[in-house]
Design an enzyme around this catalytic site. Structure first.
Site, PDB file in Angstrom:
ATOM      1  N   ASP A  74       0.836  -1.206   0.000  1.00  0.00           N
ATOM      2  CA  ASP A  74       0.000   0.000   0.000  1.00  0.00           C
ATOM      3  C   ASP A  74       0.875   1.262   0.000  1.00  0.00           C
ATOM      4  O   ASP A  74       1.932   1.290   0.635  1.00  0.00           O
ATOM      5  CB  ASP A  74      -0.868   0.031   1.280  1.00  0.00           C
ATOM      6  CG  ASP A  74      -1.882  -1.116   1.298  1.00  0.00           C
ATOM      7  OD1 ASP A  74      -2.228  -1.611   0.198  1.00  0.00           O
ATOM      8  OD2 ASP A  74      -2.265  -1.533   2.394  1.00  0.00           O
ATOM      9  N   ASP A  80       0.277   7.490   8.282  1.00  0.00           N
ATOM     10  CA  ASP A  80       0.489   6.049   8.541  1.00  0.00           C
ATOM     11  C   ASP A  80       1.809   5.861   9.252  1.00  0.00           C
ATOM     12  O   ASP A  80       1.920   5.184  10.263  1.00  0.00           O
ATOM     13  CB  ASP A  80       0.658   5.273   7.218  1.00  0.00           C
ATOM     14  CG  ASP A  80      -0.591   4.976   6.476  1.00  0.00           C
ATOM     15  OD1 ASP A  80      -1.145   5.914   5.889  1.00  0.00           O
ATOM     16  OD2 ASP A  80      -1.022   3.816   6.487  1.00  0.00           O
ATOM     17  N   GLU A 103       1.262  -3.521  10.074  1.00  0.00           N
ATOM     18  CA  GLU A 103       0.998  -3.535   8.629  1.00  0.00           C
ATOM     19  C   GLU A 103       2.112  -2.843   7.877  1.00  0.00           C
ATOM     20  O   GLU A 103       2.380  -3.133   6.730  1.00  0.00           O
ATOM     21  CB  GLU A 103      -0.340  -2.859   8.313  1.00  0.00           C
ATOM     22  CG  GLU A 103      -0.620  -2.852   6.816  1.00  0.00           C
ATOM     23  CD  GLU A 103      -1.924  -2.176   6.423  1.00  0.00           C
ATOM     24  OE1 GLU A 103      -2.149  -1.030   6.829  1.00  0.00           O
ATOM     25  OE2 GLU A 103      -2.706  -2.825   5.711  1.00  0.00           O
ATOM     26  N   GLU A 104       2.804  -1.907   8.555  1.00  0.00           N
ATOM     27  CA  GLU A 104       3.788  -1.070   7.877  1.00  0.00           C
ATOM     28  C   GLU A 104       5.164  -1.707   7.772  1.00  0.00           C
ATOM     29  O   GLU A 104       6.064  -1.110   7.185  1.00  0.00           O
ATOM     30  CB  GLU A 104       3.903   0.294   8.593  1.00  0.00           C
ATOM     31  CG  GLU A 104       2.617   1.111   8.595  1.00  0.00           C
ATOM     32  CD  GLU A 104       2.096   1.408   7.181  1.00  0.00           C
ATOM     33  OE1 GLU A 104       0.880   1.438   7.008  1.00  0.00           O
ATOM     34  OE2 GLU A 104       2.937   1.568   6.271  1.00  0.00           O
ATOM     35  N   ASP A 124      -2.634  -2.425  12.996  1.00  0.00           N
ATOM     36  CA  ASP A 124      -2.698  -1.625  11.782  1.00  0.00           C
ATOM     37  C   ASP A 124      -2.701  -0.188  12.285  1.00  0.00           C
ATOM     38  O   ASP A 124      -3.695   0.261  12.850  1.00  0.00           O
ATOM     39  CB  ASP A 124      -3.980  -1.955  10.994  1.00  0.00           C
ATOM     40  CG  ASP A 124      -4.059  -1.147   9.706  1.00  0.00           C
ATOM     41  OD1 ASP A 124      -4.975  -1.417   8.902  1.00  0.00           O
ATOM     42  OD2 ASP A 124      -3.232  -0.231   9.515  1.00  0.00           O
ATOM     43  N   LEU A 126      -2.845   2.845  11.029  1.00  0.00           N
ATOM     44  CA  LEU A 126      -3.827   3.808  10.537  1.00  0.00           C
ATOM     45  C   LEU A 126      -4.615   3.178   9.387  1.00  0.00           C
ATOM     46  O   LEU A 126      -4.259   3.308   8.216  1.00  0.00           O
ATOM     47  CB  LEU A 126      -3.146   5.110  10.109  1.00  0.00           C
ATOM     48  CG  LEU A 126      -3.961   6.371  10.383  1.00  0.00           C
ATOM     49  CD1 LEU A 126      -4.394   6.475  11.847  1.00  0.00           C
ATOM     50  CD2 LEU A 126      -3.182   7.622  10.016  1.00  0.00           C
ATOM     51  N   ASP A 127      -5.686   2.493   9.778  1.00  0.00           N
ATOM     52  CA  ASP A 127      -6.522   1.793   8.787  1.00  0.00           C
ATOM     53  C   ASP A 127      -7.357   2.824   8.011  1.00  0.00           C
ATOM     54  O   ASP A 127      -7.866   3.787   8.588  1.00  0.00           O
ATOM     55  CB  ASP A 127      -7.445   0.838   9.541  1.00  0.00           C
ATOM     56  CG  ASP A 127      -8.526   0.273   8.656  1.00  0.00           C
ATOM     57  OD1 ASP A 127      -8.178  -0.438   7.677  1.00  0.00           O
ATOM     58  OD2 ASP A 127      -9.707   0.578   8.901  1.00  0.00           O
ATOM     59  N   GLU A 287      -6.287  -7.055  11.214  1.00  0.00           N
ATOM     60  CA  GLU A 287      -7.591  -6.470  10.864  1.00  0.00           C
ATOM     61  C   GLU A 287      -8.714  -7.453  11.221  1.00  0.00           C
ATOM     62  O   GLU A 287      -9.548  -7.183  12.078  1.00  0.00           O
ATOM     63  CB  GLU A 287      -7.615  -6.102   9.368  1.00  0.00           C
ATOM     64  CG  GLU A 287      -6.686  -4.914   9.044  1.00  0.00           C
ATOM     65  CD  GLU A 287      -6.637  -4.549   7.559  1.00  0.00           C
ATOM     66  OE1 GLU A 287      -6.769  -5.447   6.699  1.00  0.00           O
ATOM     67  OE2 GLU A 287      -6.457  -3.344   7.251  1.00  0.00           O
TER      68      GLU A 287
END
Ligand code: P6P
Length: 341
Positions: A74, A80, A103-104, A124, A126-127, A287
């Site tokens: 992404d 984020d 996630e990052e 996560d 900053l979803d 998530e």
């Protein structure tokens, strides 16, 4: 998952700070331990720090992208990255979090090898970050596991089924900032009051309604869905007043926002597998599992369409999974169509 006494709803507790609620073990834990309590309060502190940046995003030059892409491909928004770094910094301070999976980042980040570092956090940061620049609700999602061995944490420690979570929650940065958390027995919501800098209890013992005439799915993917999903999607839109149809469609495009609305009002959120995303789009570890843990604690259901989310045995940190989440009766309606041959 340890046995919990669900907290009774007690209006006298409305307005209590999140820190007090955690410190006094009112999340329904029989033996609130110092390390776990401290870890949850660190997550609350990170939420306050991220809130302050999100609220000023339009004013301070943090909108837009860093030009990088993250572990899952992404495009990384500046916020984020800031949220990711804030969580790592805060979780690394008190030696209660051994490692984090974000996630990052492709791999886990080991934060402490101290004896007291007994927990693992997935998040996560900053979803829904693609919605940052257009001021649509975004959120942070987290889950807490216990590290069940001595020695440094490894990636394998994170590949636990979601049913082994010790706590899960999310922060939604919407019209107000709310922090929703469960340790498995009951689910509680706290609303941020910037005038005192505290999260105050606003939603004690949240329960998902058994049914609601709302569905939440990106219908732009309809051409790629399996036949059963298409049949369900036609059924919810049929004119049938005696059966309360058509249902209303609500879709924000931020999982935290769509799931939060579904948790409070009921209905169904679905991001099923499709021809473009045969494994679904959402990530299992940080998530689907945290929301599945929250919804089941609140009396809801979370499934891939074939299996209970919390029973899935993860194989990789960033694996994707189809997610059908919501009220018991709404999910049963969905499965009636997708279970057909
Ligand atoms: P689509 C946001 O990018 C996200 O990861 C989730 O928060 C959200 O539910 C989903 O993707 C939206 O995906 O394909 O509908 O834009």
């Amino acid at each position: 998952m340890e046995d919990y006494e669900p907290a009774e709803s007690d209006s006298s507790r409305i307005g209590l700070t999140l820190e007090t609620y955690i410190l006094e073990g009112m999340l329904g834990r029989r033996e609130a331990r110092g390390y776990f309590t401290s870890l949850l309060n660190q997550l609350a502190l990170a939420a306050k720090m991220i809130t302050s940046r999100v609220r000023r995003a339009g004013l301070v030059n943090v909108l837009g992208t860093t030009g990088d892409t993250n572990a899952t491909g992404d495009v990384v928004q500046k916020l984020d990255q800031e949220a990711h770094e804030t969580l790592l910094r805060v979780l690394g301070r008190r030696n209660h979090c051994a490692a984090a999976a974000s996630e990052e980042e492709e791999d886990i980040r080991v934060l402490s090898t101290a004896q007291s570092a007994q927990y693992l956090v997935v998040f996560d940061p900053l979803d829904g970050s693609s919605n940052i620049d257009v001021n649509i609700s975004i959120g942070t999602i987290f889950g807490v596991y216990r590290k069940d061995h001595d020695g440094p944490a490894t990636q394998a420690d994170f590949l636990k089924p979601g049913r082994e979570l010790q706590a899960a929650g999310y922060v939604i940065y919407g019209s107000s900032t709310q922090f929703v958390i469960t340790t498995g027995g009951s689910v509680h919501g706290f609303t941020y009051d910037p005038s005192v800098g505290e999260f105050l209890l606003s939603h004690e013992n949240i329960r998902v309604p058994v049914h609601h005439a709302t569905y939440s799915i990106n219908e732009g993917n309809a051409g790629r869905w399996a036949p059963g999903v298409k049949r369900w999607n036609e059924w919810v839109k049929e004119e049938n007043p005696t059966q309360g149809r058509p249902y209303s469609s609500r879709y924000v495009g931020t999982l935290v926002a769509d799931a939060h609305r579904t948790l409070l009002r009921g209905g169904l959120f679905a991001y099923p597998a499709d021809a473009k995303n045969p494994e679904g789009k959402l990530r299992l570890l940080y998530e689907a599992n945290p929301f599945a843990f929250i919804f089941e604690a609140a009396g809801g259901v979370a499934t891939t369409g074939q299996a209970r989310i919390l029973d899935l045995q993860p194989t990789t940190l960033h694996q994707k999974v189809p997610l059908i989440l919501g009220s018991k009766r709404n999910v049963a309606e969905f499965l009636r169509f997708t279970d057909e041959p």
